[in-house]
Design an enzyme around this catalytic site. Structure first.
Site, PDB file in Angstrom:
ATOM      1  N   ASP A  47     -19.651  16.488 -12.489  1.00 21.10           N
ATOM      2  CA  ASP A  47     -18.990  17.646 -12.587  1.00 21.10           C
ATOM      3  C   ASP A  47     -18.041  17.450 -12.863  1.00 21.10           C
ATOM      4  O   ASP A  47     -17.396  18.499 -13.353  1.00 21.10           O
ATOM      5  CB  ASP A  47     -19.832  19.142 -11.974  1.00 21.10           C
ATOM      6  CG  ASP A  47     -18.815  18.782 -10.501  1.00 21.10           C
ATOM      7  OD1 ASP A  47     -18.832  17.795 -10.359  1.00 21.10           O
ATOM      8  OD2 ASP A  47     -18.905  19.318  -9.906  1.00 21.10           O
ATOM      9  N   GLU A 186     -16.867  10.306  -0.423  1.00 21.58           N
ATOM     10  CA  GLU A 186     -15.294  10.288  -1.486  1.00 21.58           C
ATOM     11  C   GLU A 186     -14.645  10.133  -0.587  1.00 21.58           C
ATOM     12  O   GLU A 186     -14.750  11.315   0.430  1.00 21.58           O
ATOM     13  CB  GLU A 186     -15.665  11.330  -2.375  1.00 21.58           C
ATOM     14  CG  GLU A 186     -14.178  11.459  -3.234  1.00 21.58           C
ATOM     15  CD  GLU A 186     -14.241  12.241  -4.781  1.00 21.58           C
ATOM     16  OE1 GLU A 186     -15.540  12.533  -4.530  1.00 21.58           O
ATOM     17  OE2 GLU A 186     -13.598  12.616  -5.094  1.00 21.58           O
TER      18      GLU A 186
HETATM   19  O1  KIV Z   1     -18.330  14.720 -10.601  1.00 20.04           O
HETATM   20  C1  KIV Z   1     -17.758  13.080 -10.487  1.00 20.04           C
HETATM   21  O2  KIV Z   1     -17.322  12.718 -11.456  1.00 20.04           O
HETATM   22  C2  KIV Z   1     -18.319  12.701  -9.102  1.00 20.04           C
HETATM   23  C3  KIV Z   1     -17.289  11.531  -8.622  1.00 20.04           C
HETATM   24  C4  KIV Z   1     -16.023  11.577  -8.915  1.00 20.04           C
HETATM   25  C5  KIV Z   1     -18.662  10.647  -7.978  1.00 20.04           C
HETATM   26  O3  KIV Z   1     -18.765  13.460  -8.785  1.00 20.04           O
END
Ligand code: KIV
Length: 284
Positions: A47, A186
Site C-alpha cells: 500500500d 519493519e
Molecule cells: O507497503 C509496503 O510497501 C510495505 C513494505 C514496506 C513492506 O508494507
C-alpha cells in the site's frame, strides 16, 4: 536456467537451509516484469503505492479498488515470483466478514498468491485467523506499521525498549500460531530482529531490521531512486533514476522546440507520385 514458480514450501525451505529470501515491491506491469526477470522470490504490491505512485501523503487513503487495479497489472508481469497483495487501511478492521471478502478479492480478481496485513492487535489477530481459515495465505507485518503511524508517533523505529520489544516478540509468536506463512519486520533494532528470526519457525522478511532476518524487502521506487520526497535510513539506492529521467525529458523538450526531433530516421516515407496525386486532388 530451469525456473519454477515460487511457493510457500520453497520460501520456508529457504529459511531451513539458510538461503536468503528476496522481495521487492512493484506496482505496474513493466517493473513487475523486470523484478520477475531478475529472479526475485517475492513481489509485494504494497500500500506504499499510495505514497510512491499515487502521490498521497500517507498509505491511509489507499482503497481496495486501487490495490486490485495495480495488483492485476503486476500479475500480468509476474511469472515466477510469489505475489502478495497488501490489504489497505480499513479493508480488514470493520468486520471479519468484510476482511475475508476483501482478502479473497486479491486472489480471485487480481491473481495474487497471498495477502499481507499490518499488526497483531487482538482484533487483527482474529481477522488473520479467519482469513487463513478461509484458505488465504497471510504474510504478517510487525514493528513499524505505517497504517498506524499516527498512533506510533510517526514513521520511527519500534521496539527499542524491553517492553515494546517484548510486545513485538509476542505478536510474532501469535501470528505464527495463527498460521501466517512469514512475517515482515519493519524498522526495528537488528538485534531484536535476529532474536525473533531465531525464535520463529516461519521466515522473517526485514526492512530496516538488519541482516539477520531470513529475507529482505525494499520499496522499489526507493531503491531505484524514483521517489525523492524522503529517504529512510534503511534504504540503499542502487541507481538514481529520477535525475536521469529529468535529463531525458529536458533534452526531448529542447529538441522538439529547436526542430532536432523528430529526425529523418523517425519518419515514414511516401512515393513522390502518390503525394502529387493527393496534392493535385486537393486543388480541384
Ligand atoms: O507497503 C509496503 O510497501 C510495505 C513494505 C514496506 C513492506 O508494507
Amino acid at each position: 536456467m530451469d525456473r519454477k514458480k515460487i511457493t510457500i514450501p520453497e520460501l520456508q525451505n529457504k529459511k531451513i537451509e539458510g538461503r536468503k529470501i528476496t522481495m521487492l515491491t512493484a506496482y505496474d506491469y513493466p517493473i513487475a516484469k523486470l523484478v520477475d526477470d531478475a529472479g526475485i522470490d517475492m513481489i509485494l504490491v504494497g500500500d506504499s503505492l499510495g505514497m510512491v505512485v499515487l502521490g498521497y501523503d500517507s498509505t491511509v487513503p489507499v482503497t481496495m479498488n486501487e490495490m486490485i487495479h495495480h495488483c492485476k497489472a503486476v500479475r500480468r508481469g509476474t511469472k515466477y515470483a510469489f505475489l502478495v497483495g497488501d490489504m489497505p487501511f480499513m479493508s480488514f478492521q470493520a468486520s471479519e466478514e468484510e476482511a475475508v471478502k476483501n482478502a479473497g478479492r486479491f486472489l480471485k480478481e487480481a491473481g495474487c498468491d497471498a495477502i499481507k496485513l499490518e499488526t497483531a492487535e487482538p482484533r487483527v489477530l482474529k481477522v488473520t485467523r479467519a482469513i487463513i481459515e478461509a484458505g488465504i495465505p497471510v504474510l504478517g507485518h510487525l514493528g513499524l506499521t505505517p497504517q498506524s503511524a499516527t498512533k506510533l508517533g510517526g514513521l520511527k523505529v519500534q521496539g527499542k525498549d524491553a517492553g515494546d520489544a517484548k510486545k513485538i516478540v509476542d505478536s510474532a509468536l501469535a501470528l505464527q500460531e495463527a498460521g501466517c506463512f512469514a512475517i515482515v519486520l519493519e524498522c526495528i533494532p537488528d538485534k531484536l530482529a535476529k532474536l525473533i528470526s531465531e525464535k520463529l519457525r516461519i521466515p522473517t522478511i526485514g526492512i530496516g531490521a538488519g541482516k539477520d532476518c531470513d529475507g529482505q524487502v525494499l520499496v522499489i521506487n526507493d531503491m531505484i531512486g524514483l521517489f525523492e520526497r524522503f529517504m529512510p535510513k534503511f534504504v540503499k539506492q542502487y541507481v538514481k533514476l529520477a535525475p536521469q529521467i529529468l535529463g531525458a525529458v529536458k533534452q526531448y523538450k529542447e529538441e522538439v522546440e529547436t526542430g532536432k526531433f523528430p529526425g529523418e530516421e523517425h519518419c515514414f516515407g511516401m512515393k513522390t507520385e502518390e503525394l502529387e496525386k493527393v496534392a493535385g486532388a486537393r486543388k480541384r
